[in-house]
Design a protein around this motif. Structure first.
Motif, short mmCIF file in Angstrom:
data_model
loop_
_atom_site.label_atom_id
_atom_site.label_comp_id
_atom_site.label_asym_id
_atom_site.label_seq_id
_atom_site.Cartn_x
_atom_site.Cartn_y
_atom_site.Cartn_z
N GLY A 71 18.74 10.03 4.33
CA GLY A 71 19.14 8.77 4.97
C GLY A 71 18.23 7.64 4.55
N GLU A 72 18.62 6.41 4.92
CA GLU A 72 17.83 5.24 4.51
C GLU A 72 17.25 4.46 5.68
N GLY A 73 17.66 4.79 6.91
CA GLY A 73 17.16 4.05 8.08
C GLY A 73 17.73 2.65 8.16
N ILE B 93 26.75 13.65 14.38
CA ILE B 93 27.12 14.85 13.60
C ILE B 93 25.93 15.33 12.78
N LYS B 94 25.23 14.31 12.17
CA LYS B 94 24.12 14.64 11.28
C LYS B 94 22.97 15.32 12.03
N TYR B 95 22.64 14.79 13.21
CA TYR B 95 21.46 15.28 13.92
C TYR B 95 21.78 16.33 14.99
N ALA C 239 27.46 10.77 22.86
CA ALA C 239 26.41 11.71 23.29
C ALA C 239 26.45 12.98 22.46
N ASP C 240 25.27 13.48 22.12
CA ASP C 240 25.23 14.77 21.41
C ASP C 240 24.16 15.65 22.04
N ASN C 241 24.19 16.95 21.71
CA ASN C 241 23.14 17.85 22.21
C ASN C 241 22.27 18.34 21.05
N GLY C 242 21.95 17.36 20.16
CA GLY C 242 21.20 17.69 18.95
C GLY C 242 19.70 17.61 19.12
N ILE C 243 19.01 17.17 18.03
CA ILE C 243 17.53 17.26 18.00
C ILE C 243 16.84 16.26 18.93
N GLY C 244 17.56 15.22 19.36
CA GLY C 244 16.98 14.25 20.29
C GLY C 244 15.94 13.35 19.64
N ARG D 28 12.20 1.71 18.02
CA ARG D 28 11.90 1.57 16.59
C ARG D 28 13.05 2.02 15.69
N ILE D 29 13.85 2.99 16.16
CA ILE D 29 14.92 3.48 15.27
C ILE D 29 15.95 2.39 14.96
N PHE D 30 15.94 1.28 15.75
CA PHE D 30 16.88 0.19 15.46
C PHE D 30 16.30 -0.79 14.44
N ALA E 77 31.32 4.61 13.00
CA ALA E 77 30.99 5.58 11.95
C ALA E 77 29.51 5.90 11.97
N ASN E 78 28.67 4.88 12.22
CA ASN E 78 27.22 5.11 12.23
C ASN E 78 26.82 6.00 13.41
N LEU E 79 27.30 5.64 14.62
CA LEU E 79 26.88 6.41 15.81
C LEU E 79 27.41 7.84 15.76
N TYR F 245 15.08 0.08 7.97
CA TYR F 245 14.36 1.06 7.15
C TYR F 245 13.47 2.00 7.97
N HIS F 246 13.66 2.01 9.29
CA HIS F 246 12.84 2.95 10.07
C HIS F 246 13.63 4.23 10.33
N ARG F 247 13.00 5.34 10.04
CA ARG F 247 13.61 6.64 10.31
C ARG F 247 12.69 7.41 11.24
N GLY G 169 21.47 2.20 8.88
CA GLY G 169 22.72 2.19 9.66
C GLY G 169 22.57 1.61 11.05
N LEU G 170 21.55 2.06 11.82
CA LEU G 170 21.41 1.58 13.20
C LEU G 170 21.02 0.11 13.25
N ALA G 171 20.21 -0.32 12.26
CA ALA G 171 19.83 -1.74 12.23
C ALA G 171 21.07 -2.61 12.07
N ASP H 265 11.14 13.13 12.84
CA ASP H 265 11.70 14.47 12.75
C ASP H 265 13.09 14.40 12.11
N GLN H 266 13.21 14.87 10.88
CA GLN H 266 14.50 14.77 10.18
C GLN H 266 15.09 16.15 9.87
N ASN H 267 14.52 17.21 10.45
CA ASN H 267 15.01 18.57 10.18
C ASN H 267 15.97 19.03 11.24
P1 ADP Z 1 19.48 7.17 8.97
O1 ADP Z 1 20.35 8.01 9.80
O2 ADP Z 1 20.01 6.91 7.63
O3 ADP Z 1 18.06 7.57 8.96
P2 ADP Z 1 19.91 5.20 11.02
O4 ADP Z 1 19.50 3.78 11.04
O5 ADP Z 1 21.35 5.47 11.26
O6 ADP Z 1 19.44 5.71 9.63
O7 ADP Z 1 19.06 5.98 12.07
C1 ADP Z 1 17.69 5.72 12.19
C2 ADP Z 1 16.96 6.91 12.80
O8 ADP Z 1 17.38 7.13 14.14
C3 ADP Z 1 17.28 8.21 12.11
O9 ADP Z 1 16.48 8.39 10.97
C4 ADP Z 1 16.97 9.22 13.20
O10 ADP Z 1 15.59 9.50 13.22
C5 ADP Z 1 17.30 8.50 14.47
N1 ADP Z 1 18.64 8.88 14.99
C6 ADP Z 1 19.77 8.17 14.95
N2 ADP Z 1 20.77 8.82 15.59
C7 ADP Z 1 20.26 9.96 16.06
C8 ADP Z 1 20.79 11.05 16.82
N3 ADP Z 1 22.06 11.08 17.23
N4 ADP Z 1 19.95 12.06 17.13
C9 ADP Z 1 18.67 12.04 16.74
N5 ADP Z 1 18.10 11.05 16.03
C10 ADP Z 1 18.89 10.01 15.68
#
Ligand code: ADP
Length: 461
Positions: free
Chosen positions: A412-414, A352-354, A379-384, A392-394, A345-347, A397-399, A416-418, A402-404
């Protein structure tokens, strides 16, 4: 000597016999060369006697070994070996040219040296005395014409005074050599003993250190568990309080809203928003605790169905963004269902979100099978994600900065990936990302199969 361990004694015994063999071979070679170069038949015969004697001395190693083995290799046997060898060396010296022979005392020196090394300084003096007696007897026998040899090395004819000088000088040399060899061997033994004492002390010290580290680690782990339990309880209680507070704020805005001033209503809605945020944060924290403490049970989980459920739950968002989702062949894996659900669900949720900043948004979920694990890729073709953010994204609380996505800020709260990383690693897997800014992302996680994951479970329990 008495302190020697059986193994060390045996080693010394073998070394002693080996030295005999080597010396016999060296002397044998000297005799063989001389035999070949001899100018007369009697001389040749004399060298041949020498070779025969050396063969006998060398062959004696066999009974020496058997006797030693039967008696657990007592080093005092060496006295018997040396007694025989002293006679042998004296005869060989005679056969090679008697006191005329340059470096003739080398044979004795070898025995003096080995006695100092293997036994003691006392033993080297004893061997030096015996060597002196043998050598003196040889000189006297030759000087008085008792023994005859046909080998002339220097063809010297010594006067009586010179004979006496040879005897005195050789005897002094033997004793001096015994003294030096004994002292050196003694110093070596003392240094060795000091070294092994230090090594023993070091071993004891390092064992104590290990024990202390183990005790400290155990104490720290206990303390850590206590703190974790405490934080868990506090988080739980805090969430109850914040749920209560947000309920009060909701009622204030709702049923009591009419009695409040405009400013009061604004305050109440701030309160509601803050308490809701707090609820989410505390719920995330509790979810993290659950991963750490509640291992869940391994069950077969069909990843295809799981992906299907998540897609269904997010179908409105997918439809709004017009995302094309392609799902490859996904396996059934052994996993704790609730935790695997979080991972997918997180991945998938993040993908979907990004995604949606470019035309034709697309997400591909696929899996590669290896002998001991499955590697799932979302895999997605989103913002990257820029490379500097990949690790660091793992973090909790790290986000990413670029969230746009298409001008819309993504909430988001940062967390899910942790949590995902913790789940994957707890079950012996690994998770990583390959991505570049504006060029989509590929999240991979490697999930061990069958026996590998069962091993992890045993470890974790
Ligand atoms: P959240 O999505 O609530 O911020 P996560 O822990 O799930 O928390 O993700 C942490 C950060 O990783 C996100 O804030 C985002 O910057 C980056 N991220 C995760 N998945 C993607 C993705 N598929 N594409 C781009 N950035 C992503």
């Amino acid at each position: 000597m008495a302190a020697d361990q059986p193994y060390e004694r045996r080693q010394k015994y073998v070394s002693g016999l080996l030295i005999r063999v080597i010396v016999c071979i060296v002397f044998g070679t000297v005799f063989a060369i001389n035999c070949y170069l001899a100018s007369s038949d009697p001389a040749r015969l004399q060298f041949a006697y020498g070779i025969a004697l050396l063969v006998i001395l060398c062959a004696l190693n066999w009974p020496f070994w058997l006797l030693g083995k039967a008696r657990h290799f007592p080093l005092t046997d060496f006295y018997v070996h040396w007694a025989i060898d002293l006679m042998g060396v004296t005869i060989l010296l005679h056969l090679l040219g008697g006191v005329d022979l340059p470096y003739g005392s080398v044979g004795y020196m070898i025995m003096i040296l080995t006695s100092a090394v293997f036994l003691s300084q006392g033993a080297s003096f004893a061997i030096a005395t015996a060597s002196a007696v043998c050598f003196d007897m040889l000189v006297l026998a030759e000087a008085n014409g008792i023994s005859r040899h046909y080998v002339g090395i220097w063809q010297h004819h010594y006067t009586n005074a010179v004979q006496v000088f040879i005897i005195v000088a050789s005897n002094v040399f033997f004793f001096l050599f015994a003294y030096l060899a004994g002292s050196l061997a003694q110093q070596l033994k003392t240094a060795n003993a000091a070294l092994s004492r230090t090594r023993d002390e070091l071993e004891v010290y390092s064992r104590r250190l290990e024990d202390r580290v183990r005790d400290r680690t155990a104490a720290l782990e206990r303390r850590n568990t206590e703190i974790e339990e405490f934080v868990h309880i506090v988080t739980h209680d805090l969430r109850n309080v914040s749920v209560g507070a947000s309920e009060v704020a909701r009622r204030l805005i709702g049923s009591e809203g009419g009695t409040l001033s405009a400013r009061g209503r604004r305050y109440a809605s701030h309160l509601l928003e803050d308490t809701r945020n707090m609820n989410v944060m505390l719920s995330n924290l509790l979810a993290l605790f659950r991963v750490d403490n509640d291992r869940g049970r391994l069950e077969p989980v069909d990843l295809s169905s799981l992906v299907g459920e998540v897609v269904k739950a997010k179908e409105q968002q997918i439809a709004e963004k017009g995302i094309n989702i392609i799902v490859g062949d996904l396996p059934r894996v052994m996993a704790p269902p609730v935790q695997m659900r979080h991972v997918i669900a997180n991945l998938l949720g993040n993908a979907i979100k990004y995604t949606g900043d470019k035309p034709a948004p697309e997400i591909i979920v696929d899996c590669r099978e290896e002998p001991s694990a499955f590697t799932v890729c979302v895999a997605d073709n989103g913002i990257g994600i820029s490379p500097g953010q990949h690790e660091r994204i793992f973090n909790l609380y790290h986000r990413g900065p670029d969230q746009n996505v298409a001008g819309v800020y993504q909430e988001g709260e940062g967390v899910g990936l942790a949590i995902t990383k913790r789940i994957v690693e707890r079950w012996g897997g690994t998770i990583w990302v390959a991505s570049e800014l504006h060029r989509g992302s590929r999240f991979y996680f490697r999930w061990p199969k069958g026996e590998a994951i069962a091993g992890e479970t045993d470890l974790a329990r």
